[in-house]
Design an enzyme around this catalytic site. Structure first.
Site, PDB file in Angstrom:
ATOM      1  N   THR A   1       1.376  -1.242  -0.125  1.00  0.00           N
ATOM      2  CA  THR A   1      -0.285  -0.197   0.077  1.00  0.00           C
ATOM      3  C   THR A   1       1.251   1.183  -0.152  1.00  0.00           C
ATOM      4  O   THR A   1       1.915   1.072   0.697  1.00  0.00           O
ATOM      5  CB  THR A   1      -1.610  -0.551   1.187  1.00  0.00           C
ATOM      6  OG1 THR A   1      -1.940   0.940   0.806  1.00  0.00           O
ATOM      7  CG2 THR A   1      -0.242  -0.132   2.498  1.00  0.00           C
TER       8      THR A   1
ATOM      9  N   HIS B   1       2.869 -12.091  14.018  1.00  0.00           N
ATOM     10  CA  HIS B   1       3.383 -11.702  14.842  1.00  0.00           C
ATOM     11  C   HIS B   1       2.970 -13.237  15.768  1.00  0.00           C
ATOM     12  O   HIS B   1       3.850 -14.383  16.158  1.00  0.00           O
ATOM     13  CB  HIS B   1       4.013 -11.712  16.399  1.00  0.00           C
ATOM     14  CG  HIS B   1       5.159 -11.756  16.591  1.00  0.00           C
ATOM     15  ND1 HIS B   1       5.539 -12.478  16.652  1.00  0.00           N
ATOM     16  CD2 HIS B   1       5.364 -10.350  17.384  1.00  0.00           C
ATOM     17  CE1 HIS B   1       6.824 -12.621  17.121  1.00  0.00           C
ATOM     18  NE2 HIS B   1       6.699 -10.554  17.702  1.00  0.00           N
TER      19      HIS B   1
END
Length: 413
Positions: A324, A376
């Site tokens: 993006t 994560h």
């Protein structure tokens, strides 16, 4: 014959759509293949064409959510096409022309008593009812603009008055309540889901854009001339850098599926673009196999489709990693939100000339901050930081790491 028009399926996983806008009115005559409505799904906005010519009867309102396969309108295919309504216009206008005359005659007698009532109140004086309301609100009459005769403060003026508290009054305080499109609601739902259901973390780095600028300045004109006006932008460099880094750190190119990790040996890169209906994320398939020209051509094609509202569900389905670019809007730094079910997203930002240390000396270079947000749960700090460093290295040494030492050959010049 009465034809029932049903909502076609925009995609395999879509069960319902929302009528965003009717482009015709109830009772209109429509031509075959004429766009009669815009419908929103949770992935795209599509036009609904008339299946036959005839007079249309609407069976759903704007904003209604309807199931795929449901009847939304009827078309009377036996109805004749109207010749025109021009002759009816004078008849309709005739009574309207007389109305002002009647009103003028009726109003004339009322105008005479007005001067007699005016002296009762000076400008800015509240009526008894208005004064009571202002006293209850602890508002001084001098702070209220009267709309009554001669500037008198009416009851409505007092009801609408707001304590100034040292702030200027008289400005607009209107509000508007508008229902979000199905696409915007789905984007919001997915973003909140990504924040709530992933262990999202962001790591940052900066990139010296001088090497890329040098290559672009040297070859952009030749690239444009050779490839039919196609521009050599930054996105092809970033896409190539990302696909290289994904090969080095494959955990970033994987997703969570319950208790399993799904890894991909290809790189389908989602490119976030801004369209008239909001954020779109079309996918560049097998970007790892594309050349600079191929990437630029595919990004341009998808961006134009998004701009023109022609993006399909298939264009946005899949994707293993997202890029993006908030820099086109002036963003200096941000933490992009993961595009689920993907595990990583790279945020680009604006390019600013800043002083940096180069070989012990201070030099000014065009610099860009880059951000990698990642899940994560599946990507450890070593992989995430290593991935972003690999992207940085490729962008700061594109000739060797992205072009195999031959810019002309890489750019197909």
């Amino acid at each position: 014959m009465i034809l029932e028009m049903k909502v076609p399926s925009p995609g395999e996983s879509i069960k319902e759509v929302e009528i965003a806008t009717w482009l015709v009115k109830d009772g209109d005559y429509v031509e075959k293949d004429q766009a009669i409505a815009e419908v929103d799904s949770d992935k795209a906005t599509l036009e609904l064409p008339a299946e036959m010519s005839g007079v249309i009867t609407l069976k759903a309102e704007e904003g209604d959510t309807v199931a795929v396969g449901a009847v939304v309108c009827l078309i009377d295919t036996d109805a004749a096409k109207p010749a025109g309504s021009a002759p009816a216009a004078p008849a309709a206008e005739a009574p309207k022309a007389e109305a002002p005359k009647a009103e003028v005659k009726a109003e004339a007698p009322k105008a005479a008593p007005a001067p007699a009532a005016a002296p009762s109140y000076a400008a800015g004086t509240p009526s008894p009812a208005a004064r009571k309301i202002l006293d209850e609100k602890n508002i001084a009459p001098a702070t209220v603009s009267g709309t009554g005769k001669g500037g008198r403060i009416t009851k409505d003026d007092a009801v609408n008055a707001v304590p100034s508290m040292g702030t200027p009054t008289g400005g607009s305080r209107g509000t508007e309540r508008t229902k979000l499109s199905m696409l915007r609601r789905k984007v919001a739902e997915r973003l909140v889901s990504a924040k709530n259901e992933t262990a999202m973390l962001t790591t940052f780095n900066e990139v010296n854009m001088t090497p890329i600028n040098q290559i672009r300045n040297e070859y952009k004109d030749a690239f444009k001339a050779k490839h039919g006006g196609l521009g050599l932008g930054f996105m092809s460099f970033f896409t190539k850098a990302v696909t290289r880094a994904l090969e080095l750190y494959p955990d970033v190119n994987s997703m969570m599926d319950g208790d399993y990790k799904v890894a991909y040996d290809f790189a389908d890169i989602s490119i976030a673009v801004s369209g008239p209906k909001g954020l779109m994320v079309p996918v560049v398939r097998n970007a790892e196999l594309l050349t600079f020209r191929g990437i630029e051509a595919e990004i341009k094609r998808l961006a134009l489709r998004a701009r023109d509202g022609q993006i399909t569900v298939d264009d946005m389905t899949g994707g293993t990693f997202t890029i993006t670019n908030g820099g086109v809007f002036g963003s200096m730094l941000s933490t992009p939100i993961i595009n689920p079910p993907q595990s990583g997203i790279l945020g680009m930002h604006n390019i600013i000339e800043r002083p940096i240390a180069v070989n012990g000396k201070v030099e000014i270079h065009p610099m860009m901050y880059v951000a990698l947000s990642y899940d994560h749960r599946i990507i450890d700090g070593r992989e995430s930081v290593g991935f972003l460093v690999a992207v940085k290295e490729a962008l700061e040494n594109p000739l060797e790491l992205l072009m195999n030492g031959d810019a002309k050959r890489a750019l197909e010049l």
